[in-house]
Enzyme design. Structure first.
Site, short mmCIF file in Angstrom:
data_model
loop_
_atom_site.label_atom_id
_atom_site.label_comp_id
_atom_site.label_asym_id
_atom_site.label_seq_id
_atom_site.Cartn_x
_atom_site.Cartn_y
_atom_site.Cartn_z
N HIS A 163 52.75 28.98 53.50
CA HIS A 163 52.24 28.37 54.72
C HIS A 163 51.81 29.45 55.71
CE1 HIS A 163 56.12 29.38 56.54
NE2 HIS A 163 56.73 28.74 55.54
N LYS B 229 54.36 24.84 62.32
CA LYS B 229 54.88 23.48 62.23
C LYS B 229 54.21 22.65 63.31
CE LYS B 229 58.25 24.57 59.27
NZ LYS B 229 58.44 24.00 57.95
N THR B 230 53.67 21.49 62.94
CA THR B 230 53.02 20.61 63.90
C THR B 230 53.66 19.24 63.83
OG1 THR B 230 51.35 19.75 62.37
CG2 THR B 230 50.84 21.85 63.47
N HIS C 202 53.53 32.76 56.39
CA HIS C 202 53.48 33.87 55.43
C HIS C 202 52.24 34.75 55.61
CE1 HIS C 202 56.01 30.89 53.08
NE2 HIS C 202 56.76 31.96 53.06
N ARG D 81 70.03 25.57 51.10
CA ARG D 81 68.83 24.97 50.52
C ARG D 81 69.19 24.07 49.35
NH1 ARG D 81 63.84 27.28 51.68
NH2 ARG D 81 63.86 29.32 52.71
N LYS E 232 69.29 30.09 58.20
CA LYS E 232 69.17 28.68 57.81
C LYS E 232 70.42 27.95 58.29
CE LYS E 232 65.35 29.02 55.35
NZ LYS E 232 65.05 30.42 55.60
N LYS F 192 59.10 26.68 64.79
CA LYS F 192 58.50 27.80 64.06
C LYS F 192 56.99 27.66 64.03
CE LYS F 192 61.95 29.64 60.93
NZ LYS F 192 62.29 29.94 59.52
#
Length: 425
Positions: A48, A238-239, A51, A89, A85, A235
């Site tokens: 995304h 992100k939308t 990166h 995960r 985090k 972050k």
């Protein structure tokens, strides 16, 4: 920019968050070409926009003659990096990780040159060494060099240990050693002397430097890039509608282009420095003139153009610009059927219909109006367009002339509210 100016250039672009032994690294880069790497764990099927900074930074090094290596974490992604985090995960299967590894390798190939002689880029997978390793040998030869006291004092781990509801598993806790071993192997096999990554990777990078020093008695270097946080605390990338991916099937080029067009004005010149290769003096000059003749609007467009071309190529950039020109500048003459197909996927709402009685019904079905009465008033007040052309006849019947490629009709209320009617046969 030449070889000896690179670290200063990165500083001027605000690309350095941490750096080890800056003067020694500058001297090293001045006197020789180095190999450097950045790791990407395939925890999703696509990278995304978060990166982009490390990929572009690898490219900056390559342009000046250094050899960039992209390490795909086929093994480490099975563990999961706990760095900052809030919870562990969800672990994925080997088969899925292999599939995602292939997709991400293909994405990375667009950013770097893999056919330029001695500094051609290289993609490796840490499965190459971890699938052969013996757990007892790893604990004895690698683990003995790390103090638990030091490892648990790292901020990323400390935050998780304090959370009684989550904590941190031994699996995640071991991730730090695995990434350190990556750096060690790449230093041994590929003469890598620099690792780069986001600022959240500082602890992992430091561990790699520590391991290399302990075993090989060599000095290597680490450099981290800033993690971008938006004004709302989320972050970067992100939308409200989700993550902005580099995969055109997950985020269309039009939506990707619009993401950059809609960034806050305060970020335009910062992002031009971070994400483009435009000369820094030119960017600074543009910033000085940002309030003259709407310069900042043109510069935001320049940013969107550069990054969309970098990620999606010229053809997709042109498609994104055509769609933008239609929706915001009413220029529909150059529209292509593929543009409307792209628009159907995202960007505006779309409805599929066999037939519609009249324009008023179309406005209600598309949710541009709540009732036929409201729709009629909107048409009379000159608020409604079909394919960017104003419609003032309250009794307008949508006909074949209103259909683009015999498949689509673009219905608009004002400048910002649109719906694409997709005609079924």
């Amino acid at each position: 920019m030449n070889k000896m100016d690179l670290i200063n250039e990165l500083h001027q672009r605000n690309l350095i968050f941490h750096i080890t032994n800056k003067n020694k690294l500058k001297e090293l880069i001045k006197n020789k070409y180095i190999s450097l790497y950045c790791g990407f764990d395939p925890t999703e099927e696509s990278l995304h926009v978060g990166h982009l900074l490390p990929l572009i930074t690898l490219k900056r090094f390559q342009i000046l003659g250094h050899k960039p290596i992209v390490l795909i974490g086929g093994a480490t992604s099975l563990i999961g990096d706990p760095s900052f985090k809030t919870k562990e995960r969800l672990l994925q299967s080997d088969k899925l990780i292999d599939k995602w590894t292939l997709k991400i390798s293909q994405q990375v190939s667009f950013f770097l040159d893999f056919n330029c002689n001695f500094n051609s880029a290289l993609i490796l997978n840490n499965n190459l060494w971890f699938k052969k390793i013996n757990i007892l040998s790893f604990l004895r030869d690698v683990g003995k060099h790390f103090s638990i006291n030091t490892m648990i004092s790292r901020e990323a781990v400390k935050q998780r240990i304090k959370r009684l509801d989550q904590g941190i598993s031994f699996t995640e806790f071991s991730y730090n050693l695995l990434q350190a071993y990556d750096f060690f192997i790449l230093n041994q096999k590929n003469q890598v002397s620099l690792q780069i990554g986001g600022s959240d990777q500082w602890g992992n990078i430091s561990s790699g430097m520590h391991l290399i020093h302990k075993i090989s008695k060599k000095e290597v270097y680490g450099l981290t890039l800033p993690l971008l946080i938006q004004s709302n605390g989320t972050k970067f990338g992100k939308t409200e509608s989700g993550t902005i991916w580099l995969d055109s099937k997950k985020t269309t080029p039009y939506k990707f282009y619009q993401f950059w067009m809609n960034i806050e004005d305060s970020n335009v010149y910062r992002f031009l420095k971070l994400f483009t290769f435009i000369n820094i003096d030119e960017i600074n000059q543009r910033e000085k003139n940002k309030y003259k003749n709407n310069q900042i609007i043109f510069d935001k467009s320049l940013l969107a153009k550069h990054i969309t071309r970098l990620v999606h190529g010229d053809e997709n950039l042109l498609a994104a610009e055509r769609i933008t020109n239609i929706l915001f500048f009413k220029n529909i003459e150059d529209i292509k059927e593929s543009d409307l197909e792209q628009l159907k996927k995202d960007g505006i709402s779309a409805i599929e219909v066999y037939k519609i009685k009249d324009l008023q019904e179309a406005l209600v079905l598309s949710s541009l109006a709540q009732s036929r009465t409201q729709a009629k008033n909107m048409i009379i007040s000159n608020s409604i367009s079909i394919n960017t052309k104003k419609i003032v006849n309250k009794n307008h019947i949508i006909n074949n002339n209103d259909k683009l490629f015999d498949k689509f009709t673009l219905l608009s209320r004002g400048k910002k509210n649109h719906c694409l009617i997709c005609w079924k046969k």
